[in-house]
Design a protein around this motif. Structure first.
Motif, PDB file in Angstrom:
ATOM      1  N   ARG A   1     -36.385 -54.551 -36.606  1.00 14.09           N
ATOM      2  CA  ARG A   1     -35.273 -53.963 -35.806  1.00 14.09           C
ATOM      3  C   ARG A   1     -35.344 -52.560 -35.992  1.00 14.09           C
ATOM      4  N   ARG A   2     -34.486 -51.698 -35.617  1.00 16.70           N
ATOM      5  CA  ARG A   2     -34.591 -50.605 -35.659  1.00 16.70           C
ATOM      6  C   ARG A   2     -34.224 -50.005 -36.884  1.00 16.70           C
ATOM      7  N   GLY A   3     -34.882 -49.069 -37.588  1.00 17.54           N
ATOM      8  CA  GLY A   3     -34.569 -48.499 -38.915  1.00 17.54           C
ATOM      9  C   GLY A   3     -34.492 -46.959 -38.712  1.00 17.54           C
ATOM     10  N   ILE A   4     -34.436 -46.286 -39.761  1.00 15.06           N
ATOM     11  CA  ILE A   4     -34.021 -44.837 -39.705  1.00 15.06           C
ATOM     12  C   ILE A   4     -35.263 -44.226 -39.303  1.00 15.06           C
ATOM     13  N   ARG A   5     -34.893 -43.015 -38.388  1.00 16.37           N
ATOM     14  CA  ARG A   5     -36.068 -41.996 -37.802  1.00 16.37           C
ATOM     15  C   ARG A   5     -36.902 -43.008 -36.929  1.00 16.37           C
ATOM     16  N   ASN A   6     -36.174 -43.884 -36.136  1.00 15.96           N
ATOM     17  CA  ASN A   6     -37.337 -44.595 -35.060  1.00 15.96           C
ATOM     18  C   ASN A   6     -38.284 -45.363 -35.828  1.00 15.96           C
ATOM     19  N   SER A   7     -38.236 -45.837 -36.975  1.00 18.40           N
ATOM     20  CA  SER A   7     -39.004 -46.719 -37.570  1.00 18.40           C
ATOM     21  C   SER A   7     -38.664 -48.273 -37.126  1.00 18.40           C
ATOM     22  N   ARG A   8     -39.457 -49.016 -37.193  1.00 20.04           N
ATOM     23  CA  ARG A   8     -39.305 -50.553 -37.082  1.00 20.04           C
ATOM     24  C   ARG A   8     -39.310 -51.058 -38.519  1.00 20.04           C
ATOM     25  N   VAL A   9     -38.313 -52.018 -38.626  1.00 17.51           N
ATOM     26  CA  VAL A   9     -38.052 -52.440 -40.252  1.00 17.51           C
ATOM     27  C   VAL A   9     -37.850 -53.951 -40.063  1.00 17.51           C
ATOM     28  N   ALA A  10     -37.982 -54.593 -41.108  1.00 15.52           N
ATOM     29  CA  ALA A  10     -37.745 -56.007 -41.559  1.00 15.52           C
ATOM     30  C   ALA A  10     -37.399 -56.022 -42.994  1.00 15.52           C
ATOM     31  N   PHE A  11     -36.372 -56.948 -43.172  1.00 17.47           N
ATOM     32  CA  PHE A  11     -35.956 -57.180 -44.815  1.00 17.47           C
ATOM     33  C   PHE A  11     -36.249 -58.423 -45.072  1.00 17.47           C
ATOM     34  N   LEU A  12     -36.818 -58.810 -46.115  1.00 15.13           N
ATOM     35  CA  LEU A  12     -37.275 -60.132 -46.755  1.00 15.13           C
ATOM     36  C   LEU A  12     -36.041 -60.501 -47.532  1.00 15.13           C
ATOM     37  N   HIS A  13     -35.922 -61.825 -47.790  1.00  9.51           N
ATOM     38  CA  HIS A  13     -35.081 -62.216 -48.892  1.00  9.51           C
ATOM     39  C   HIS A  13     -35.307 -62.239 -50.300  1.00  9.51           C
ATOM     40  N   PRO A  14     -34.752 -61.474 -51.071  1.00 12.23           N
ATOM     41  CA  PRO A  14     -34.918 -61.378 -52.583  1.00 12.23           C
ATOM     42  C   PRO A  14     -35.098 -62.878 -53.264  1.00 12.23           C
ATOM     43  N   LYS A  15     -34.660 -63.826 -52.801  1.00 13.12           N
ATOM     44  CA  LYS A  15     -34.672 -65.031 -53.401  1.00 13.12           C
ATOM     45  C   LYS A  15     -36.408 -65.738 -53.249  1.00 13.12           C
ATOM     46  N   SER A  16     -37.035 -65.084 -52.297  1.00 13.47           N
ATOM     47  CA  SER A  16     -38.398 -65.584 -52.184  1.00 13.47           C
ATOM     48  C   SER A  16     -39.317 -64.392 -52.706  1.00 13.47           C
ATOM     49  N   THR A  17     -38.772 -63.446 -53.044  1.00 13.08           N
ATOM     50  CA  THR A  17     -39.687 -62.168 -53.637  1.00 13.08           C
ATOM     51  C   THR A  17     -39.198 -61.889 -54.986  1.00 13.08           C
ATOM     52  N   GLY A  18     -38.887 -62.791 -55.690  1.00 12.61           N
ATOM     53  CA  GLY A  18     -38.817 -62.590 -57.300  1.00 12.61           C
ATOM     54  C   GLY A  18     -37.439 -61.643 -57.660  1.00 12.61           C
ATOM     55  N   GLY A  19     -36.488 -61.715 -56.861  1.00  8.20           N
ATOM     56  CA  GLY A  19     -34.955 -61.045 -56.819  1.00  8.20           C
ATOM     57  C   GLY A  19     -35.293 -59.615 -56.292  1.00  8.20           C
ATOM     58  N   VAL A  20     -36.254 -59.015 -55.891  1.00  8.14           N
ATOM     59  CA  VAL A  20     -36.740 -57.843 -55.250  1.00  8.14           C
ATOM     60  C   VAL A  20     -36.381 -57.700 -53.824  1.00  8.14           C
ATOM     61  N   LEU A  21     -35.318 -57.016 -53.364  1.00 16.07           N
ATOM     62  CA  LEU A  21     -35.078 -56.827 -51.762  1.00 16.07           C
ATOM     63  C   LEU A  21     -35.921 -55.987 -51.463  1.00 16.07           C
ATOM     64  N   THR A  22     -36.842 -56.620 -50.449  1.00 14.47           N
ATOM     65  CA  THR A  22     -38.080 -56.123 -49.852  1.00 14.47           C
ATOM     66  C   THR A  22     -38.025 -55.567 -48.640  1.00 14.47           C
ATOM     67  N   GLU A  23     -38.451 -54.384 -48.117  1.00 10.94           N
ATOM     68  CA  GLU A  23     -38.359 -53.959 -46.798  1.00 10.94           C
ATOM     69  C   GLU A  23     -39.966 -53.895 -46.219  1.00 10.94           C
ATOM     70  N   ILE A  24     -40.093 -54.160 -45.043  1.00 12.03           N
ATOM     71  CA  ILE A  24     -41.476 -53.661 -44.453  1.00 12.03           C
ATOM     72  C   ILE A  24     -41.036 -52.821 -43.261  1.00 12.03           C
ATOM     73  N   VAL A  25     -41.825 -51.555 -43.444  1.00 15.04           N
ATOM     74  CA  VAL A  25     -41.534 -50.677 -42.412  1.00 15.04           C
ATOM     75  C   VAL A  25     -42.809 -50.379 -41.600  1.00 15.04           C
ATOM     76  N   GLU A  26     -42.728 -50.169 -40.413  1.00 14.61           N
ATOM     77  CA  GLU A  26     -43.605 -49.552 -39.437  1.00 14.61           C
ATOM     78  C   GLU A  26     -42.968 -47.906 -39.148  1.00 14.61           C
ATOM     79  N   PRO A  27     -43.559 -46.929 -39.603  1.00 14.04           N
ATOM     80  CA  PRO A  27     -42.919 -45.579 -39.127  1.00 14.04           C
ATOM     81  C   PRO A  27     -43.277 -45.467 -37.998  1.00 14.04           C
ATOM     82  N   ALA A  28     -42.289 -44.535 -37.159  1.00 10.53           N
ATOM     83  CA  ALA A  28     -42.315 -44.245 -35.810  1.00 10.53           C
ATOM     84  C   ALA A  28     -43.588 -43.487 -35.813  1.00 10.53           C
ATOM     85  N   HIS A  29     -44.648 -43.771 -34.581  1.00  6.07           N
ATOM     86  CA  HIS A  29     -45.920 -43.147 -34.220  1.00  6.07           C
ATOM     87  C   HIS A  29     -45.629 -42.031 -33.761  1.00  6.07           C
TER      88      HIS A  29
END
Lengths: 135, 135
Positions: free
Chosen positions: A107-135
């Protein structure tokens, strides 16, 4: 290589202007961008540190994700975000690896990036985001 | 510029081998270095992500700082570390800016780095480390 670098850390704050002053005065980190990101229920400021950022996030309401985080934990480290070139590919890869997703599609993130969050339950308690910065 | 980049995020874990597997399989991040850092009471693994790292830290005892963190919060994001060229200078600068220090003088960190921790009370709840990597 799935991720190119640590894109940013997300820091939950109650008073965003006080936090901007603190990072400017004590860490010499400058405000680079400010935006209200309705999709994530936050007012956000990006501070510059090398190629990466500190993202200060202030909840727009108490019942937002970040609002609940602050109510439970107080202000502090909220998430980490890794940069990728192609978020559709990266999200597919972590999904195939069995990871639980908060966002099934980017989905849309800050500064026209595209982002997705991963659930901390499956990443050892770390809320983890993947971001593709705007090109 | 006080800090050059985000050097690493520190992630508190209960089972370091399980965490290494998780980051390898789901995020394609490889183990770069492993070390017991007695000074910090942890077994630590550095994972590679761009110029930076994820530092997995497992407490050596329950009454260590990281042991207490996990008892209170569970595994998860523990600290952020910023890289600097000269830690004596950087630590002096943040001290002069009025910041509360955990380490008044730099001490030895992982892989012969020199590190100092700043108190989260004066950094908006974020446990913050300054690191001068080994030259």
């Amino acid at each position: 290589m799935l991720f190119g670098r640590i894109d940013h850390i997300g820091v939950a704050v109650s008073d965003i202007d006080a936090a901007v002053r603190l990072y400017a005065q004590q860490f010499d980190m400058r405000e680079q961008h400010r935006e209200t990101v309705e999709e994530q229920g936050v007012e956000a400021v990006l501070l510059e540190v090398g190629d990466g950022h500190v993202e200060l996030i202030k909840p727009l309401s108490e019942d937002s994700g970040v609002g609940k985080f602050i109510a439970k934990n107080g202000p502090g480290l909220h998430h980490v975000a890794y940069a990728c070139d192609d978020i559709d590919q990266a999200l597919g890869a972590v999904r195939d690896a069995g990871l639980q997703l908060i966002d099934k599609e980017p989905r849309r993130g800050i500064r026209n990036s595209r982002v997705a969050f991963l659930h901390p339950k499956s990443t050892g308690g770390v809320l983890t985001e993947i971001v593709e910065p705007a090109h």
